[in-house]
Design a protein around this motif. Structure first.
Motif, PDB file in Angstrom:
ATOM      1  N   VAL A 143      -6.009   0.814   2.743  1.00  0.00           N
ATOM      2  CA  VAL A 143      -5.569  -0.484   2.918  1.00  0.00           C
ATOM      3  C   VAL A 143      -6.116  -0.981   3.940  1.00  0.00           C
ATOM      4  O   VAL A 143      -6.415  -0.810   5.083  1.00  0.00           O
ATOM      5  CB  VAL A 143      -3.938  -0.590   3.236  1.00  0.00           C
TER       6      VAL A 143
ATOM      7  N   ALA B  61       1.057   4.243  -2.783  1.00  0.00           N
ATOM      8  CA  ALA B  61       1.019   5.710  -2.502  1.00  0.00           C
ATOM      9  C   ALA B  61       2.074   6.682  -2.850  1.00  0.00           C
ATOM     10  O   ALA B  61       1.903   7.586  -3.367  1.00  0.00           O
ATOM     11  CB  ALA B  61       0.791   5.658  -1.026  1.00  0.00           C
TER      12      ALA B  61
ATOM     13  N   VAL C  72      -2.052   7.304   2.790  1.00  0.00           N
ATOM     14  CA  VAL C  72      -2.706   5.811   3.042  1.00  0.00           C
ATOM     15  C   VAL C  72      -3.587   5.975   4.206  1.00  0.00           C
ATOM     16  O   VAL C  72      -3.534   6.513   5.188  1.00  0.00           O
ATOM     17  CB  VAL C  72      -1.495   4.947   3.429  1.00  0.00           C
TER      18      VAL C  72
ATOM     19  N   SER D 269      -5.468   3.697   6.419  1.00  0.00           N
ATOM     20  CA  SER D 269      -5.579   2.038   6.812  1.00  0.00           C
ATOM     21  C   SER D 269      -6.931   2.061   7.858  1.00  0.00           C
ATOM     22  O   SER D 269      -7.209   2.682   8.793  1.00  0.00           O
ATOM     23  CB  SER D 269      -4.343   1.952   7.932  1.00  0.00           C
TER      24      SER D 269
ATOM     25  N   VAL E 285      -5.109   5.899  -1.130  1.00  0.00           N
ATOM     26  CA  VAL E 285      -4.912   4.341  -0.851  1.00  0.00           C
ATOM     27  C   VAL E 285      -5.569   3.915   0.179  1.00  0.00           C
ATOM     28  O   VAL E 285      -5.109   4.674   1.239  1.00  0.00           O
ATOM     29  CB  VAL E 285      -3.145   4.022  -1.234  1.00  0.00           C
TER      30      VAL E 285
ATOM     31  N   LEU F  78      -0.041   8.747   6.907  1.00  0.00           N
ATOM     32  CA  LEU F  78      -0.672   7.881   7.068  1.00  0.00           C
ATOM     33  C   LEU F  78      -2.087   7.998   8.031  1.00  0.00           C
ATOM     34  O   LEU F  78      -1.720   8.821   9.040  1.00  0.00           O
ATOM     35  CB  LEU F  78      -0.052   6.652   8.178  1.00  0.00           C
TER      36      LEU F  78
ATOM     37  N   ALA G  73       0.990  -1.217  -0.116  1.00  0.00           N
ATOM     38  CA  ALA G  73      -0.146   0.119  -0.203  1.00  0.00           C
ATOM     39  C   ALA G  73       0.890   1.149  -0.048  1.00  0.00           C
ATOM     40  O   ALA G  73       0.485   2.288  -0.856  1.00  0.00           O
ATOM     41  CB  ALA G  73      -0.989  -0.170   1.298  1.00  0.00           C
ATOM     42  N   PHE G  74       1.810   1.331   0.941  1.00  0.00           N
ATOM     43  CA  PHE G  74       2.765   2.335   0.993  1.00  0.00           C
ATOM     44  C   PHE G  74       3.318   2.669  -0.487  1.00  0.00           C
ATOM     45  O   PHE G  74       3.765   3.938  -0.637  1.00  0.00           O
ATOM     46  CB  PHE G  74       3.913   2.461   2.101  1.00  0.00           C
TER      47      PHE G  74
END
Ligand code: IPM
Ligand code: MG
Length: 378
Positions: free
Chosen positions: A242, A181, A188, A190, A240, A219, A177-178
């Motif tokens: 995740v 991104a 991201v 989460s 993104v 994040l 995911a990172f």
């Protein structure tokens, strides 16, 4: 560079065969145009495999997929096999395939076409700027945790599913995911349920750890109930996303509403050093199966993802994406989008735009070759 590849095709049930046929036509067109060679092997999965072999995926089919350079899948399931007490279910084939191939990261991009904004029940101003990708963990979590099953104790039945994650499983999906991104808007989200679930608290702490290794990416943690709301109220804020297997399943059906139809969304399932699996996010749609009216775009765009992620053919992937976009811009619509075009007709329109895309990019000489090709192939 010319590529030679073997693709394992698993059409599956319902509209699966129709949409995979369409996607193969597009893949054949694009590979022929750019000088690549593709061969196909075909295998059963899901209900049709249960009928033929009493199992939803045979070892031979799984092995053939593992040996191939990429796997293209349609859809599995249908009312015929829906009995909750049945010992085998079509979906088991899909889960066995994902697990067997080790494709732990399922990428589901959602980028609505402006021309389709009125196909979505959401107001256009909410859809503006939406460009997100859900990274769904695909081989762990609630779908696979043990124990799982029904147990009879003292004459009473108990059913169990287990939500379990190991730190390594979380770390690898976070890293994916990172990395994604980093090539996008560097954000991201989460998604977890850390206020209730222990597995989510581990998920959250590993997300935070992974973020430290990717300092240019921001994040955010978000609870899954909040995320399901924000996907509708402010979808453009996501880049993104995740999340755990089951959360990802649910959120991506919800996100498909942004794109106007479930039929539009592709997916790629990737692992480390393993063959990639490509499938639309929609199901087997038994109600319209065999009618030739299914939207092939989700599967066609999955083939574009295949070219990008399994074969590093970015130019060819974009050619397909551009051709699909042009086709939509030109007003071609299948029934789910409020139009009348059938699956094959829509596919023909996309292929003809593929030729235009190639012609525009590579000048007259190629355009002439394309005319010859077109005369023979359409
Ligand atoms: C999907 C589907 C599958 C899943 C089903 C058919 C098992 O809904 O790919 O989203 O839940 O993963
Ligand atoms: Mg689903």
């Amino acid at each position: 560079m010319n590529m030679e590849a073997t693709i394992a095709v698993l059409p599956g049930d319902g509209i699966g065969p129709e949409v995979t046929d369409a996607a193969i036509r597009v893949l054949d067109a694009v590979t022929q145009m750019y000088g690549h060679r593709v061969t196909y092997t075909r295998h059963l999965i899901g209900g049709c495999s249960i009928e033929a072999h009493t199992t939803a995926l045979t070892d031979e089919a799984l092995e053939a997929c593992a040996r191939a350079d990429a796997v293209l899948l349609g859809a599995v399931g249908g009312p015929k096999w829906d009995d909750p007490n049945a010992p085998v279910r079509p979906e088991q084939g899909l889960l066995a395939l994902r697990k067997g191939l080790g494709v732990f990261g399922n990428l589901r991009p959602v980028k609505p076409y402006p021309a389709l904004m009125n196909a979505s029940p959401l107001r256009p101003e909410l859809l503006r700027g939406v460009d997100l990708i859900v990274v769904r963990e695909l081989t762990g979590g609630l779908y696979f945790g043990q124990p799982k099953g029904r147990f009879v104790e003292g004459g009473k039945t108990r059913a169990v599913d287990t939500l379990e994650y190991h730190e390594d499983e979380i770390e690898r999906i976070m890293t994916l995911a990172f990395r994604l991104a980093e090539g996008r808007r560097k954000k991201v989200t989460s998604v977890d349920k850390a206020n209730v679930l222990e597995s989510s608290r581990l998920w959250r702490s590993i997300a935070t750890e992974t973020a430290k290794k990717h300092p240019e990416v921001t994040l955010h943690h978000m609870l899954v109930d909040t995320a399901s709301m924000r996907l509708i109220t402010s979808p453009a804020d996501f880049d993104v996303v995740v999340t755990e297997n089951m959360f990802g399943d649910i959120l991506t059906d919800e996100a498909s509403v942004l794109a106007g139809s479930m039929g539009m969304l592709p997916s790629a399932s990737l692992g480390a050093g393993t063959v990639g699996l490509y499938e639309p996010i929609h199901g087997s749609a038994p109600d319209i199966a065999g009618k030739g009216i299914a939207n092939p775009i989700g599967t066609i765009l999955s083939v574009a993802m295949m070219l990008r992620y399994s074969f590093q053919l970015e130019r060819e992937a974009r050619a397909i994406e551009t051709a699909v976009h042009r086709t939509i811009l030109d007003g071609c619509r299948t029934k789910d989008l409020g139009g009348r075009m059938g699956t094959q007709e829509m596919t023909t329109e996309i292929i003809s735009r593929l030729i235009m895309v190639r012609g525009i990019q590579y000048g007259d000489e190629v355009a002439v070759r394309m005319d010859e090709w077109r005369a023979g192939a359409l």
